[in-house]
Motif scaffolding. Sequence first.
Motif, mmCIF file in Angstrom:
data_model
loop_
_atom_site.group_PDB
_atom_site.id
_atom_site.type_symbol
_atom_site.label_atom_id
_atom_site.label_comp_id
_atom_site.label_asym_id
_atom_site.label_seq_id
_atom_site.Cartn_x
_atom_site.Cartn_y
_atom_site.Cartn_z
ATOM 1 N N LEU A 180 0.822 -1.207 0.000
ATOM 2 C CA LEU A 180 0.000 0.000 0.000
ATOM 3 C C LEU A 180 0.861 1.263 0.000
ATOM 4 C CD1 LEU A 180 -2.764 -1.130 2.512
ATOM 5 C CD2 LEU A 180 -2.966 -0.924 0.032
ATOM 6 N N ALA A 181 2.039 1.192 0.615
ATOM 7 C CA ALA A 181 2.959 2.330 0.599
ATOM 8 C C ALA A 181 3.443 2.592 -0.820
ATOM 9 C CB ALA A 181 4.138 2.070 1.528
ATOM 10 N N ALA A 182 3.676 1.525 -1.590
ATOM 11 C CA ALA A 182 4.118 1.679 -2.973
ATOM 12 C C ALA A 182 3.048 2.340 -3.828
ATOM 13 C CB ALA A 182 4.479 0.319 -3.557
ATOM 14 N N LYS A 183 1.809 2.260 -3.396
ATOM 15 C CA LYS A 183 0.706 2.889 -4.104
ATOM 16 C C LYS A 183 0.434 4.302 -3.585
ATOM 17 C CE LYS A 183 -1.461 -1.649 -4.748
ATOM 18 N NZ LYS A 183 -1.225 -1.725 -6.191
ATOM 19 N N GLY A 184 1.243 4.740 -2.633
ATOM 20 C CA GLY A 184 1.105 6.087 -2.097
ATOM 21 C C GLY A 184 0.014 6.239 -1.061
ATOM 22 N N LEU A 185 -0.578 5.133 -0.614
ATOM 23 C CA LEU A 185 -1.708 5.229 0.309
ATOM 24 C C LEU A 185 -1.284 5.375 1.764
ATOM 25 C CD1 LEU A 185 -4.204 2.571 -1.136
ATOM 26 C CD2 LEU A 185 -4.107 5.026 -1.591
ATOM 27 N N VAL A 186 -0.174 4.764 2.143
ATOM 28 C CA VAL A 186 0.265 4.816 3.538
ATOM 29 C C VAL A 186 1.759 5.114 3.591
ATOM 30 C CG1 VAL A 186 -1.493 3.136 4.216
ATOM 31 C CG2 VAL A 186 0.834 2.356 3.743
ATOM 32 N N ASP A 187 2.213 5.471 4.775
ATOM 33 C CA ASP A 187 3.638 5.712 4.995
ATOM 34 C C ASP A 187 3.940 5.398 6.448
ATOM 35 O OD1 ASP A 187 6.228 6.386 4.548
ATOM 36 O OD2 ASP A 187 5.888 8.509 4.137
ATOM 37 N N ALA A 188 5.198 5.236 6.747
ATOM 38 C CA ALA A 188 5.613 4.970 8.124
ATOM 39 C C ALA A 188 6.852 5.797 8.422
ATOM 40 C CB ALA A 188 5.898 3.485 8.320
ATOM 41 N N ARG A 189 6.849 6.460 9.561
ATOM 42 C CA ARG A 189 7.979 7.299 9.963
ATOM 43 C C ARG A 189 8.329 7.040 11.423
ATOM 44 N NH1 ARG A 189 7.920 11.886 6.560
ATOM 45 N NH2 ARG A 189 7.449 11.106 4.458
ATOM 46 N N PRO A 190 9.628 7.157 11.768
ATOM 47 C CA PRO A 190 10.018 7.023 13.173
ATOM 48 C C PRO A 190 9.279 8.034 14.046
ATOM 49 C CG PRO A 190 11.935 6.966 11.743
ATOM 50 C CD PRO A 190 10.783 7.368 10.876
ATOM 51 N N LYS A 191 8.831 7.595 15.180
ATOM 52 C CA LYS A 191 8.123 8.400 16.173
ATOM 53 C C LYS A 191 6.706 8.785 15.734
ATOM 54 C CE LYS A 191 12.319 10.446 18.156
ATOM 55 N NZ LYS A 191 13.018 11.704 18.543
ATOM 56 N N ARG A 192 6.388 8.596 14.471
ATOM 57 C CA ARG A 192 5.044 8.933 13.995
ATOM 58 C C ARG A 192 4.210 7.689 13.733
ATOM 59 N NH1 ARG A 192 3.413 12.876 8.859
ATOM 60 N NH2 ARG A 192 1.147 12.717 9.178
ATOM 61 N N GLY A 193 4.885 6.592 13.470
ATOM 62 C CA GLY A 193 4.164 5.354 13.197
ATOM 63 C C GLY A 193 3.676 5.259 11.769
ATOM 64 N N THR A 194 2.706 4.394 11.557
ATOM 65 C CA THR A 194 2.135 4.166 10.232
ATOM 66 C C THR A 194 0.866 4.993 10.088
ATOM 67 O OG1 THR A 194 2.989 1.892 10.238
ATOM 68 C CG2 THR A 194 1.259 2.417 8.646
ATOM 69 N N PHE A 195 0.725 5.682 8.970
ATOM 70 C CA PHE A 195 -0.416 6.579 8.794
ATOM 71 C C PHE A 195 -0.867 6.600 7.339
ATOM 72 C CE2 PHE A 195 3.540 8.878 8.358
ATOM 73 C CZ PHE A 195 3.372 9.648 7.224
ATOM 74 N N VAL A 196 -2.120 6.970 7.136
ATOM 75 C CA VAL A 196 -2.687 7.111 5.798
ATOM 76 C C VAL A 196 -2.261 8.459 5.224
ATOM 77 C CG1 VAL A 196 -4.822 7.276 4.459
ATOM 78 C CG2 VAL A 196 -4.656 5.653 6.357
ATOM 79 N N ARG A 197 -1.757 8.434 4.002
ATOM 80 C CA ARG A 197 -1.278 9.661 3.365
ATOM 81 C C ARG A 197 -2.453 10.455 2.783
ATOM 82 N NH1 ARG A 197 3.801 8.329 -0.407
ATOM 83 N NH2 ARG A 197 3.944 10.602 -0.315
ATOM 84 N N PRO A 198 -2.281 11.767 2.610
ATOM 85 C CA PRO A 198 -3.343 12.588 2.017
ATOM 86 C C PRO A 198 -3.670 12.112 0.609
ATOM 87 C CG PRO A 198 -1.633 13.963 3.007
ATOM 88 C CD PRO A 198 -1.098 12.561 3.000
ATOM 89 N N ARG A 199 -4.899 12.310 0.196
ATOM 90 C CA ARG A 199 -5.359 11.866 -1.117
ATOM 91 C C ARG A 199 -4.464 12.375 -2.247
ATOM 92 N NH1 ARG A 199 -10.670 10.303 -2.276
ATOM 93 N NH2 ARG A 199 -11.238 10.270 -4.483
ATOM 94 N N GLY A 200 -3.938 13.569 -2.107
ATOM 95 C CA GLY A 200 -3.080 14.143 -3.134
ATOM 96 C C GLY A 200 -1.775 13.394 -3.333
ATOM 97 N N ASP A 201 -1.413 12.533 -2.375
ATOM 98 C CA ASP A 201 -0.172 11.751 -2.478
ATOM 99 C C ASP A 201 -0.400 10.367 -3.084
ATOM 100 O OD1 ASP A 201 1.166 13.845 -1.294
ATOM 101 O OD2 ASP A 201 1.159 12.962 0.717
ATOM 102 N N TRP A 202 -1.654 9.992 -3.290
ATOM 103 C CA TRP A 202 -1.936 8.658 -3.807
ATOM 104 C C TRP A 202 -1.451 8.521 -5.248
ATOM 105 C CZ3 TRP A 202 -7.795 8.055 -2.179
ATOM 106 C CH2 TRP A 202 -7.872 8.073 -0.783
ATOM 107 N N SER A 203 -1.069 7.314 -5.621
ATOM 108 C CA SER A 203 -0.697 7.030 -7.010
ATOM 109 C C SER A 203 -1.988 6.749 -7.782
ATOM 110 C CB SER A 203 0.243 5.817 -7.069
ATOM 111 O OG SER A 203 1.424 6.057 -6.334
ATOM 112 N N LEU A 204 -2.618 7.805 -8.269
ATOM 113 C CA LEU A 204 -3.951 7.690 -8.848
ATOM 114 C C LEU A 204 -3.995 6.868 -10.126
ATOM 115 C CD1 LEU A 204 -5.332 11.295 -8.243
ATOM 116 C CD2 LEU A 204 -5.749 9.223 -6.909
ATOM 117 N N LEU A 205 -2.836 6.670 -10.776
ATOM 118 C CA LEU A 205 -2.806 5.850 -11.980
ATOM 119 C C LEU A 205 -2.485 4.391 -11.690
ATOM 120 C CD1 LEU A 205 -1.075 8.208 -14.574
ATOM 121 C CD2 LEU A 205 -3.505 7.866 -14.115
#
Length: 230
Positions: free
Chosen positions: A54-79
């Motif tokens: 899902l991260a490869a599709k731009g839907l989620v990301d994970a960062r130190p101290k922030r954890g795993t989170f859903v990315r804003p719609r504008g960051d999604w790989s819409l294609l």
Amino acid sequence: MSYPRRGMHGEVVEDLGRRIVSGDPEAEGHLDPIELGRRYNVSHTVVREALKTLAAKGLVDARPKRGTFVRPRGDWSLLDPDVLRWRFEQRGDTDMLRDLAEVRAVVEPAGARLAAARRSEEDVAALEAALERMAATAADPVAHTEADVTFHRVLLAASRNELLECLEVVIAAALSARDRLVHSTGERPGFAATHRAVLDAVREGDPDAAETAMRDLLAQAERDESDLSH
């Protein structure tokens, strides 16, 4: 079209991806991998691999101290084929249907024009086969949709333009979702005739006629969608 999925990893990707794209409140903000493991009854390894997908599709990301989170719609790989499919599975996503109509209006008339000038006999035969398959499967929405998608894919490939051909992923995903809705009760009137007109123009090597025929096809598609919404 979606790539084949197998096992629990695929099931988690499918369900969680669809929930994120649909705006499910339970799949927004931060995601707890441990809780996801409990929800889907899978191991931490399965969850980790699903989140990587899902991260490869731009839907989620994970960062130190922030954890795993859903990315804003504008960051999604819409294609991405799966993101496209998940969006189109939402019957209420009228913005996506509008975007599709606009993209098709830009891409497909140009693709048909180039195909008429550059097609091979093999291309014409493949278009004819797809059209025959559509006629034979008018009562089977799934098979009919597959044949329709094939027709449009072959047409873009016949343009001999690699960049246009790359856009088939958008056209294919969109057509798959649209056809399932529009043709759920059978083939729409005029559907076969508009496709036949495109094929005939391409076969005759007439770019002007091919472009016009494709514009007529898209106009018919727009009327079908309008009828469906009323």
